[in-house]
Write a protein that holds these residues in place. Sequence first.
Motif, PDB file in Angstrom:
ATOM      1  N   TYR A 133      85.872 -29.616 -32.070  1.00 63.25           N
ATOM      2  CA  TYR A 133      84.603 -28.910 -32.293  1.00 63.25           C
ATOM      3  C   TYR A 133      83.401 -29.850 -32.300  1.00 63.25           C
ATOM      4  O   TYR A 133      82.294 -29.465 -32.679  1.00 63.25           O
ATOM      5  CB  TYR A 133      84.674 -28.109 -33.596  1.00 63.25           C
ATOM      6  N   ALA A 134      83.597 -31.072 -31.831  1.00 66.15           N
ATOM      7  CA  ALA A 134      82.511 -32.059 -31.795  1.00 66.15           C
ATOM      8  C   ALA A 134      81.376 -31.630 -30.868  1.00 66.15           C
ATOM      9  O   ALA A 134      80.259 -32.145 -30.976  1.00 66.15           O
ATOM     10  CB  ALA A 134      83.051 -33.422 -31.388  1.00 66.15           C
ATOM     11  N   PHE A 135      81.625 -30.690 -29.965  1.00 64.45           N
ATOM     12  CA  PHE A 135      80.576 -30.228 -29.054  1.00 64.45           C
ATOM     13  C   PHE A 135      79.414 -29.580 -29.798  1.00 64.45           C
ATOM     14  O   PHE A 135      78.337 -29.389 -29.241  1.00 64.45           O
ATOM     15  CB  PHE A 135      81.145 -29.270 -27.994  1.00 64.45           C
ATOM     16  N   ASN A 136      79.600 -29.226 -31.070  1.00 63.90           N
ATOM     17  CA  ASN A 136      78.523 -28.650 -31.878  1.00 63.90           C
ATOM     18  C   ASN A 136      77.541 -29.705 -32.394  1.00 63.90           C
ATOM     19  O   ASN A 136      76.504 -29.356 -32.932  1.00 63.90           O
ATOM     20  CB  ASN A 136      79.101 -27.891 -33.077  1.00 63.90           C
ATOM     21  N   GLU A 137      77.860 -30.959 -32.264  1.00 64.27           N
ATOM     22  CA  GLU A 137      76.995 -32.030 -32.751  1.00 64.27           C
ATOM     23  C   GLU A 137      75.724 -32.108 -31.908  1.00 64.27           C
ATOM     24  O   GLU A 137      75.746 -31.744 -30.740  1.00 64.27           O
ATOM     25  CB  GLU A 137      77.741 -33.368 -32.706  1.00 64.27           C
ATOM     26  N   PRO A 138      74.670 -32.624 -32.498  1.00 63.80           N
ATOM     27  CA  PRO A 138      74.581 -33.074 -33.880  1.00 63.80           C
ATOM     28  C   PRO A 138      74.353 -31.897 -34.824  1.00 63.80           C
ATOM     29  O   PRO A 138      73.838 -30.859 -34.431  1.00 63.80           O
ATOM     30  CB  PRO A 138      73.347 -33.984 -33.872  1.00 63.80           C
ATOM     31  N   LEU A 139      74.738 -32.105 -36.066  1.00 59.74           N
ATOM     32  CA  LEU A 139      74.406 -31.138 -37.104  1.00 59.74           C
ATOM     33  C   LEU A 139      72.938 -31.317 -37.473  1.00 59.74           C
ATOM     34  O   LEU A 139      72.375 -32.413 -37.326  1.00 59.74           O
ATOM     35  CB  LEU A 139      75.282 -31.357 -38.339  1.00 59.74           C
ATOM     36  N   LEU A 140      72.301 -30.265 -37.964  1.00 57.64           N
ATOM     37  CA  LEU A 140      70.902 -30.344 -38.387  1.00 57.64           C
ATOM     38  C   LEU A 140      70.729 -31.462 -39.409  1.00 57.64           C
ATOM     39  O   LEU A 140      69.779 -32.252 -39.318  1.00 57.64           O
ATOM     40  CB  LEU A 140      70.439 -29.004 -38.964  1.00 57.64           C
ATOM     41  N   GLU A 141      71.625 -31.532 -40.357  1.00 58.76           N
ATOM     42  CA  GLU A 141      71.553 -32.564 -41.393  1.00 58.76           C
ATOM     43  C   GLU A 141      71.546 -33.965 -40.788  1.00 58.76           C
ATOM     44  O   GLU A 141      70.775 -34.831 -41.196  1.00 58.76           O
ATOM     45  CB  GLU A 141      72.742 -32.391 -42.344  1.00 58.76           C
ATOM     46  N   THR A 142      72.390 -34.184 -39.786  1.00 56.61           N
ATOM     47  CA  THR A 142      72.461 -35.478 -39.102  1.00 56.61           C
ATOM     48  C   THR A 142      71.177 -35.747 -38.329  1.00 56.61           C
ATOM     49  O   THR A 142      70.646 -36.862 -38.353  1.00 56.61           O
ATOM     50  CB  THR A 142      73.663 -35.500 -38.132  1.00 56.61           C
ATOM     51  N   GLN A 143      70.672 -34.731 -37.644  1.00 47.53           N
ATOM     52  CA  GLN A 143      69.445 -34.888 -36.853  1.00 47.53           C
ATOM     53  C   GLN A 143      68.274 -35.262 -37.749  1.00 47.53           C
ATOM     54  O   GLN A 143      67.490 -36.150 -37.421  1.00 47.53           O
ATOM     55  CB  GLN A 143      69.154 -33.593 -36.087  1.00 47.53           C
ATOM     56  N   LEU A 144      68.143 -34.594 -38.877  1.00 47.51           N
ATOM     57  CA  LEU A 144      67.036 -34.880 -39.793  1.00 47.51           C
ATOM     58  C   LEU A 144      67.143 -36.270 -40.412  1.00 47.51           C
ATOM     59  O   LEU A 144      66.130 -36.843 -40.817  1.00 47.51           O
ATOM     60  CB  LEU A 144      66.977 -33.821 -40.904  1.00 47.51           C
ATOM     61  N   ALA A 145      68.350 -36.805 -40.485  1.00 50.19           N
ATOM     62  CA  ALA A 145      68.556 -38.126 -41.081  1.00 50.19           C
ATOM     63  C   ALA A 145      68.335 -39.270 -40.095  1.00 50.19           C
ATOM     64  O   ALA A 145      68.253 -40.430 -40.513  1.00 50.19           O
ATOM     65  CB  ALA A 145      69.970 -38.223 -41.653  1.00 50.19           C
ATOM     66  N   ARG A 146      68.216 -38.976 -38.822  1.00 52.86           N
ATOM     67  CA  ARG A 146      68.034 -40.037 -37.824  1.00 52.86           C
ATOM     68  C   ARG A 146      66.729 -40.773 -38.077  1.00 52.86           C
ATOM     69  O   ARG A 146      65.680 -40.165 -38.273  1.00 52.86           O
ATOM     70  CB  ARG A 146      68.051 -39.455 -36.417  1.00 52.86           C
ATOM     71  N   GLU A 147      66.820 -42.082 -38.036  1.00 51.82           N
ATOM     72  CA  GLU A 147      65.657 -42.912 -38.353  1.00 51.82           C
ATOM     73  C   GLU A 147      64.456 -42.600 -37.462  1.00 51.82           C
ATOM     74  O   GLU A 147      63.330 -42.506 -37.949  1.00 51.82           O
ATOM     75  CB  GLU A 147      66.012 -44.388 -38.243  1.00 51.82           C
ATOM     76  N   GLN A 148      64.682 -42.415 -36.158  1.00 51.80           N
ATOM     77  CA  GLN A 148      63.549 -42.142 -35.274  1.00 51.80           C
ATOM     78  C   GLN A 148      62.902 -40.787 -35.572  1.00 51.80           C
ATOM     79  O   GLN A 148      61.750 -40.575 -35.234  1.00 51.80           O
ATOM     80  CB  GLN A 148      63.933 -42.258 -33.795  1.00 51.80           C
ATOM     81  N   TRP A 149      63.629 -39.886 -36.224  1.00 58.27           N
ATOM     82  CA  TRP A 149      63.034 -38.606 -36.606  1.00 58.27           C
ATOM     83  C   TRP A 149      62.256 -38.722 -37.908  1.00 58.27           C
ATOM     84  O   TRP A 149      61.454 -37.868 -38.228  1.00 58.27           O
ATOM     85  CB  TRP A 149      64.119 -37.525 -36.707  1.00 58.27           C
ATOM     86  N   ARG A 150      62.486 -39.784 -38.653  1.00 55.66           N
ATOM     87  CA  ARG A 150      61.774 -39.994 -39.911  1.00 55.66           C
ATOM     88  C   ARG A 150      60.591 -40.931 -39.740  1.00 55.66           C
ATOM     89  O   ARG A 150      59.724 -40.984 -40.588  1.00 55.66           O
ATOM     90  CB  ARG A 150      62.720 -40.568 -40.950  1.00 55.66           C
ATOM     91  N   ASP A 151      60.575 -41.680 -38.662  1.00 56.71           N
ATOM     92  CA  ASP A 151      59.522 -42.655 -38.412  1.00 56.71           C
ATOM     93  C   ASP A 151      58.369 -41.977 -37.704  1.00 56.71           C
ATOM     94  O   ASP A 151      58.537 -41.451 -36.615  1.00 56.71           O
ATOM     95  CB  ASP A 151      60.079 -43.796 -37.551  1.00 56.71           C
ATOM     96  N   SER A 152      57.199 -41.975 -38.308  1.00 58.10           N
ATOM     97  CA  SER A 152      56.048 -41.353 -37.658  1.00 58.10           C
ATOM     98  C   SER A 152      54.805 -42.210 -37.821  1.00 58.10           C
ATOM     99  O   SER A 152      53.756 -41.742 -38.227  1.00 58.10           O
ATOM    100  CB  SER A 152      55.812 -39.949 -38.196  1.00 58.10           C
ATOM    101  N   ALA A 153      54.905 -43.466 -37.525  1.00 58.73           N
ATOM    102  CA  ALA A 153      53.755 -44.386 -37.539  1.00 58.73           C
ATOM    103  C   ALA A 153      53.042 -44.375 -38.886  1.00 58.73           C
ATOM    104  O   ALA A 153      51.827 -44.313 -38.964  1.00 58.73           O
ATOM    105  CB  ALA A 153      52.806 -44.038 -36.406  1.00 58.73           C
ATOM    106  N   GLY A 154      53.798 -44.426 -39.949  1.00 55.38           N
ATOM    107  CA  GLY A 154      53.220 -44.558 -41.276  1.00 55.38           C
ATOM    108  C   GLY A 154      52.884 -43.261 -41.974  1.00 55.38           C
ATOM    109  O   GLY A 154      52.495 -43.277 -43.127  1.00 55.38           O
ATOM    110  N   GLY A 155      53.025 -42.127 -41.326  1.00 55.44           N
ATOM    111  CA  GLY A 155      52.728 -40.850 -41.966  1.00 55.44           C
ATOM    112  C   GLY A 155      54.000 -40.110 -42.305  1.00 55.44           C
ATOM    113  O   GLY A 155      55.097 -40.619 -42.156  1.00 55.44           O
TER     114      GLY A 155
END
Length: 166
Positions: free
Chosen positions: A75-97
């Motif tokens: 069932y890995a074809f369902n990846e990424p999970l929302l929780e995993t996506q939100l935890a990705r560093e590039q999704w948290r990095d927004s040039a200081g904001g």
Amino acid sequence: MLSEIGKAEKTPVLSGEPETGGRVRVALVDHGSPAREVTAVRDEVAAQLAALLSGDTRVAEVAACSMERRPGADYAFNEPLLETQLAREQWRDSAGGRPLIIVAQLFLLPGRHAGPSGDIAQICARAAEAAGVDAVLASVRTVQTEPLATHPLIVELLAQRFAAVR
């Protein structure tokens, strides 16, 4: 959704460069399915959404993800999970904001998963809490779309699809 965020918050979040200091990311999330065909539809919807938003300089990325999945490699074809996506560093990095992530819910109606205090809202809240624990990372700010059935064009779209198969 992009044009309404600033109005709802009474701030110019998406006029020009977002208040978040970077561009918005969009996570198109469905429930997750044991059927590959269902996930393929979700991925196609995400690809079409990415194409529609490709000219919008406020949007950095569109990603398809699942709320949950069954355990095991099958069932890995369902990846990424929302929780995993939100935890990705590039999704948290927004040039200081504070990064802004629109969680586009690929659900027909609100309920246990897509409701105001449903599973998706809880996943988003946990992601913000986790980001706040790490002083290096800015807290994540998520905005959830309404489920599909609340859109005024859904009845027209369904009528068109029904007429096409009759």
